[in-house]
Design a protein around this motif. Structure first.
Motif, short mmCIF file in Angstrom:
data_model
loop_
_atom_site.label_atom_id
_atom_site.label_comp_id
_atom_site.label_asym_id
_atom_site.label_seq_id
_atom_site.Cartn_x
_atom_site.Cartn_y
_atom_site.Cartn_z
N MET A 1 0.84 -1.20 0.00
CA MET A 1 0.00 0.00 0.00
C MET A 1 0.88 1.25 0.00
N ILE A 2 0.52 2.23 -0.82
CA ILE A 2 1.30 3.46 -0.93
C ILE A 2 0.94 4.39 0.22
N ASP A 3 1.96 4.89 0.89
CA ASP A 3 1.78 5.83 2.00
C ASP A 3 2.16 7.22 1.50
N HIS A 4 1.18 7.98 1.04
CA HIS A 4 1.48 9.28 0.43
C HIS A 4 2.09 10.24 1.44
N ALA A 5 1.70 10.14 2.72
CA ALA A 5 2.26 11.03 3.74
C ALA A 5 3.75 10.76 3.93
N HIS A 6 4.12 9.49 3.94
CA HIS A 6 5.53 9.11 4.03
C HIS A 6 6.30 9.67 2.83
N ASP A 7 5.72 9.51 1.65
CA ASP A 7 6.40 9.97 0.44
C ASP A 7 6.52 11.49 0.41
N LEU A 8 5.52 12.20 0.91
CA LEU A 8 5.63 13.66 0.99
C LEU A 8 6.79 14.06 1.89
N ALA A 9 6.98 13.36 3.00
CA ALA A 9 8.11 13.64 3.89
C ALA A 9 9.43 13.35 3.18
N CYS A 10 9.48 12.29 2.39
CA CYS A 10 10.69 11.97 1.63
C CYS A 10 10.98 13.03 0.57
N VAL A 11 9.92 13.58 -0.04
CA VAL A 11 10.11 14.67 -1.00
C VAL A 11 10.75 15.87 -0.30
N ARG A 12 10.26 16.22 0.87
CA ARG A 12 10.82 17.35 1.61
C ARG A 12 12.30 17.13 1.92
N ASP A 13 12.64 15.93 2.37
CA ASP A 13 14.04 15.63 2.69
C ASP A 13 14.92 15.70 1.44
N ALA A 14 14.45 15.12 0.35
CA ALA A 14 15.22 15.12 -0.89
C ALA A 14 15.41 16.53 -1.42
N THR A 15 14.37 17.36 -1.30
CA THR A 15 14.45 18.74 -1.77
C THR A 15 15.47 19.52 -0.96
N GLY B 1 -0.18 18.83 -1.11
CA GLY B 1 -0.17 17.48 -0.59
C GLY B 1 -0.76 17.35 0.80
N GLU B 2 -0.76 18.45 1.55
CA GLU B 2 -1.30 18.44 2.91
C GLU B 2 -2.80 18.72 2.95
N ALA B 3 -3.36 19.17 1.85
CA ALA B 3 -4.79 19.50 1.82
C ALA B 3 -5.62 18.22 1.90
N PRO B 4 -6.76 18.25 2.59
CA PRO B 4 -7.63 17.07 2.64
C PRO B 4 -8.03 16.65 1.23
#
Length: 228
Positions: free
Chosen positions: A1-15, A101-104
């Motif tokens: 299952m894809i965890d979009h919240a996890h991936d958003l955090a990974c995007v922030r770190d990579a950026t 990404g944080e919007a409902p």
């Protein structure tokens, strides 16, 4: 299952990694060629900023780009900018993507990307993560495929193997990156070519960043993969 919240955090770190590394450049270095044919480092940074805004469009239900020509024109327009302008744009566009990404939202919905490609909204953050990580490598400033997070290497290799699954120009493939799961790709019929090697080399071949000379192939020659 894809965890979009996890991936958003990974995007922030990579950026943040990319911005910290790129901040050590100067205006002359930004104008120098990147590892992508025909693109300077300024082109890569401009693309990253415009891609963030394009993915905001996707998440908010608008066309990703007005057109292919408009996408290319925006990158050409923004590529010559000074380093500080480039970094501000990458940072501010990344913040816009983070807010979107944080919007409902219903993350199970289907969204449309470029060229009629559709995907689950939940995979958009991972797609952005791939943009940031791979284009950091493309800048040619000391960040290599070997430096990518192991989770990203595994997941992006799986994503790209899936992308070539059933492709008429790719023979049946069994891909065995060291320490990783066995992946299948290419056509369903025919004898399979088994490809093996280090995870970074496998990913580099799948994403067109390496020629595959460091890989092993049995059951046939290593195929040239179509451009992504």
């Amino acid at each position: 299952m894809i965890d979009h919240a996890h991936d958003l955090a990974c995007v922030r770190d990579a950026t943040e990694r990319l911005l910290t590394a790129a901040a050590k450049l100067d205006n002359a270095a930004v104008a120098e060629p990147s590892r992508l044919p025909g693109w300077s480092r300024g082109h890569v940074l401009a693309h990253l900023a415009r891609n963030a805004d394009a993915l905001v469009n996707v998440l908010e239900g608008r066309p990703m780009y007005l057109s292919a020509d408009a996408r290319d024109a925006d990158i050409e327009r923004d590529a010559p900018r000074a380093l500080d302008v480039q970094l501000t744009d990458v940072r501010e566009s990344a913040a816009r993507f983070a807010r979107a990404g944080e919007a409902p939202a219903d993350w199970s919905r289907t969204v449309e990307l470029r060229n009629g490609v559709t995907d689950s909204a939940s995979r958009v953050p991972f797609r952005r993560w791939a943009e940031v990580e791979l284009h950091h490598v493309d800048l040619g400033i000391g960040y290599e495929l070997e430096d990518l997070p192991q989770e990203f290497v595994r997941r992006e290799s799986d994503f790209l193997a899936e992308r070539f699954l059933g492709h008429p120009d790719v023979p049946s493939l069994v891909i065995e990156a060291e320490g990783g799961p066995v992946l299948r790709s290419g056509r369903a019929e025919g004898a399979a070519v088994t490809v093996g090697g280090r995870p970074a080399d496998v990913l580099g071949w799948l994403c067109g960043r390496r020629d595959g000379s460091a890989l092993t192939a049995s059951g046939g020659p290593l195929p040239a993969l179509p451009p992504l």
